[in-house]
Write a protein that holds these residues in place. Structure first.
Motif, PDB file in Angstrom:
ATOM      1  N   MET A 170       0.963  -1.164  -0.014  1.00  0.00           N
ATOM      2  CA  MET A 170       0.022   0.105  -0.163  1.00  0.00           C
ATOM      3  C   MET A 170       0.771   1.346   0.109  1.00  0.00           C
ATOM      4  SD  MET A 170      -3.077   1.099   2.606  1.00  0.00           S
ATOM      5  CE  MET A 170      -4.388   0.701   1.880  1.00  0.00           C
ATOM      6  N   PHE A 171       1.834   1.346   0.966  1.00  0.00           N
ATOM      7  CA  PHE A 171       2.734   2.613   1.109  1.00  0.00           C
ATOM      8  C   PHE A 171       4.053   1.986   0.480  1.00  0.00           C
ATOM      9  CE2 PHE A 171      -0.298   3.404   4.465  1.00  0.00           C
ATOM     10  CZ  PHE A 171      -0.877   4.461   3.956  1.00  0.00           C
ATOM     11  N   LYS A 172       4.851   2.935   0.018  1.00  0.00           N
ATOM     12  CA  LYS A 172       6.215   2.679  -0.453  1.00  0.00           C
ATOM     13  C   LYS A 172       7.185   3.261   0.269  1.00  0.00           C
ATOM     14  CE  LYS A 172       5.302   2.143  -5.429  1.00  0.00           C
ATOM     15  NZ  LYS A 172       5.631   2.901  -6.656  1.00  0.00           N
ATOM     16  N   THR A 173       6.761   4.458   0.893  1.00  0.00           N
ATOM     17  CA  THR A 173       7.657   4.994   1.810  1.00  0.00           C
ATOM     18  C   THR A 173       6.809   5.600   3.121  1.00  0.00           C
ATOM     19  OG1 THR A 173       7.510   7.195   0.783  1.00  0.00           O
ATOM     20  CG2 THR A 173       9.381   5.893   0.168  1.00  0.00           C
ATOM     21  N   PHE A 174       7.516   5.746   4.302  1.00  0.00           N
ATOM     22  CA  PHE A 174       6.557   6.393   5.337  1.00  0.00           C
ATOM     23  C   PHE A 174       7.702   7.367   6.066  1.00  0.00           C
ATOM     24  CE2 PHE A 174       5.371   6.233   9.736  1.00  0.00           C
ATOM     25  CZ  PHE A 174       4.019   6.180   9.581  1.00  0.00           C
ATOM     26  N   THR A 175       7.214   8.364   6.417  1.00  0.00           N
ATOM     27  CA  THR A 175       8.263   9.567   7.109  1.00  0.00           C
ATOM     28  C   THR A 175       7.537   9.706   8.490  1.00  0.00           C
ATOM     29  OG1 THR A 175       8.717  10.484   4.930  1.00  0.00           O
ATOM     30  CG2 THR A 175       9.144  11.820   7.092  1.00  0.00           C
ATOM     31  N   ALA A 176       8.478   9.436   9.482  1.00  0.00           N
ATOM     32  CA  ALA A 176       7.947   9.627  10.841  1.00  0.00           C
ATOM     33  C   ALA A 176       8.741  10.517  11.627  1.00  0.00           C
ATOM     34  CB  ALA A 176       7.927   8.279  11.704  1.00  0.00           C
ATOM     35  N   ASP A 177       8.207  10.915  12.696  1.00  0.00           N
ATOM     36  CA  ASP A 177       9.118  11.772  13.797  1.00  0.00           C
ATOM     37  C   ASP A 177       9.932  10.972  14.614  1.00  0.00           C
ATOM     38  OD1 ASP A 177       7.674  14.141  13.020  1.00  0.00           O
ATOM     39  OD2 ASP A 177       6.277  13.893  14.476  1.00  0.00           O
ATOM     40  N   ASN A 178      10.860  11.299  15.409  1.00  0.00           N
ATOM     41  CA  ASN A 178      11.553  10.461  16.173  1.00  0.00           C
ATOM     42  C   ASN A 178      11.029  10.250  17.703  1.00  0.00           C
ATOM     43  OD1 ASN A 178      13.738  10.274  14.575  1.00  0.00           O
ATOM     44  ND2 ASN A 178      14.250  12.381  14.865  1.00  0.00           N
ATOM     45  N   GLY A 179       9.767  10.096  17.896  1.00  0.00           N
ATOM     46  CA  GLY A 179       8.813   9.820  19.047  1.00  0.00           C
ATOM     47  C   GLY A 179       8.815   8.388  19.369  1.00  0.00           C
ATOM     48  N   SER A 180       8.693   8.153  20.472  1.00  0.00           N
ATOM     49  CA  SER A 180       8.406   6.861  21.014  1.00  0.00           C
ATOM     50  C   SER A 180       7.413   5.980  20.145  1.00  0.00           C
ATOM     51  CB  SER A 180       8.488   6.745  22.662  1.00  0.00           C
ATOM     52  OG  SER A 180       7.371   7.319  23.066  1.00  0.00           O
ATOM     53  N   GLU A 181       6.614   6.571  20.146  1.00  0.00           N
ATOM     54  CA  GLU A 181       5.332   5.796  19.228  1.00  0.00           C
ATOM     55  C   GLU A 181       5.703   5.401  18.153  1.00  0.00           C
ATOM     56  OE1 GLU A 181       4.943  10.349  18.027  1.00  0.00           O
ATOM     57  OE2 GLU A 181       5.489   9.192  19.752  1.00  0.00           O
ATOM     58  N   PHE A 182       6.683   5.597  17.324  1.00  0.00           N
ATOM     59  CA  PHE A 182       7.343   5.010  16.185  1.00  0.00           C
ATOM     60  C   PHE A 182       8.538   4.031  16.498  1.00  0.00           C
ATOM     61  CE2 PHE A 182       5.628   9.209  14.891  1.00  0.00           C
ATOM     62  CZ  PHE A 182       4.477   8.744  14.126  1.00  0.00           C
ATOM     63  N   ALA A 183       8.671   3.511  17.484  1.00  0.00           N
ATOM     64  CA  ALA A 183       9.651   3.004  17.835  1.00  0.00           C
ATOM     65  C   ALA A 183       9.868   1.471  17.207  1.00  0.00           C
ATOM     66  CB  ALA A 183      10.070   2.481  19.172  1.00  0.00           C
ATOM     67  N   ASP A 184       8.432   0.901  16.694  1.00  0.00           N
ATOM     68  CA  ASP A 184       8.561  -0.429  16.334  1.00  0.00           C
ATOM     69  C   ASP A 184       8.492  -0.321  14.432  1.00  0.00           C
ATOM     70  OD1 ASP A 184       8.808  -1.740  18.703  1.00  0.00           O
ATOM     71  OD2 ASP A 184       6.777  -1.817  18.970  1.00  0.00           O
ATOM     72  N   LEU A 185       8.749   0.653  13.955  1.00  0.00           N
ATOM     73  CA  LEU A 185       8.669   0.849  12.558  1.00  0.00           C
ATOM     74  C   LEU A 185       9.710   0.144  11.786  1.00  0.00           C
ATOM     75  CD1 LEU A 185       7.762   4.565  11.961  1.00  0.00           C
ATOM     76  CD2 LEU A 185       6.485   2.727  11.529  1.00  0.00           C
ATOM     77  N   ASP A 186      10.803  -0.175  12.663  1.00  0.00           N
ATOM     78  CA  ASP A 186      11.925  -0.992  11.605  1.00  0.00           C
ATOM     79  C   ASP A 186      11.045  -2.352  11.532  1.00  0.00           C
ATOM     80  OD1 ASP A 186      14.116  -1.678  10.757  1.00  0.00           O
ATOM     81  OD2 ASP A 186      14.683  -2.840  12.482  1.00  0.00           O
ATOM     82  N   ALA A 187      10.351  -3.040  12.239  1.00  0.00           N
ATOM     83  CA  ALA A 187       9.806  -4.386  12.172  1.00  0.00           C
ATOM     84  C   ALA A 187       8.890  -4.311  11.086  1.00  0.00           C
ATOM     85  CB  ALA A 187       9.339  -4.536  13.587  1.00  0.00           C
ATOM     86  N   PHE A 188       7.944  -3.112  11.138  1.00  0.00           N
ATOM     87  CA  PHE A 188       6.937  -2.604  10.069  1.00  0.00           C
ATOM     88  C   PHE A 188       7.348  -2.824   8.744  1.00  0.00           C
ATOM     89  CE2 PHE A 188       4.693   0.631   7.593  1.00  0.00           C
ATOM     90  CZ  PHE A 188       3.381  -0.179   7.581  1.00  0.00           C
ATOM     91  N   SER A 189       8.754  -1.890   8.757  1.00  0.00           N
ATOM     92  CA  SER A 189       9.018  -1.814   7.178  1.00  0.00           C
ATOM     93  C   SER A 189       9.435  -3.142   6.664  1.00  0.00           C
ATOM     94  CB  SER A 189      10.311  -0.803   7.415  1.00  0.00           C
ATOM     95  OG  SER A 189      11.370  -1.224   8.297  1.00  0.00           O
ATOM     96  N   LYS A 190      10.030  -4.094   7.352  1.00  0.00           N
ATOM     97  CA  LYS A 190      10.572  -5.298   6.966  1.00  0.00           C
ATOM     98  C   LYS A 190       9.454  -6.068   6.633  1.00  0.00           C
ATOM     99  CE  LYS A 190      14.603  -5.195   9.488  1.00  0.00           C
ATOM    100  NZ  LYS A 190      15.581  -5.873  10.750  1.00  0.00           N
ATOM    101  N   ASN A 191       8.251  -6.157   7.507  1.00  0.00           N
ATOM    102  CA  ASN A 191       7.210  -6.818   7.067  1.00  0.00           C
ATOM    103  C   ASN A 191       6.334  -6.487   5.945  1.00  0.00           C
ATOM    104  OD1 ASN A 191       7.596  -8.522   9.367  1.00  0.00           O
ATOM    105  ND2 ASN A 191       6.261  -7.434  10.693  1.00  0.00           N
TER     106      ASN A 191
END
Length: 57
Positions: free
Chosen positions: A1-22
């Protein structure tokens, strides 16, 4: 669905690494105080503030 995702450096985005791989999505993190790197986010925040202005402290 998304090719890229830009996030802030907040703690709510801590698990984005796993999201990007999956989800085969590239994740980018914006630098602090660089709102130009989060253009759509900042635009939507501005539109929301037109409807729901911040309350004075």
């Amino acid at each position: 669905m998304f090719k890229t995702f830009t996030a802030d450096n907040g703690s709510e985005f801590a698990d984005l690494d796993a999201f990007s791989k999956n989800h085969n999505t590239s994740v980018y993190f914006a630098y602090p105080y660089s709102s130009f790197e989060r253009g759509t986010n900042e635009r939507h925040n501005g539109l929301i503030r037109l409807i729901f202005p911040r309350r004075p402290a």
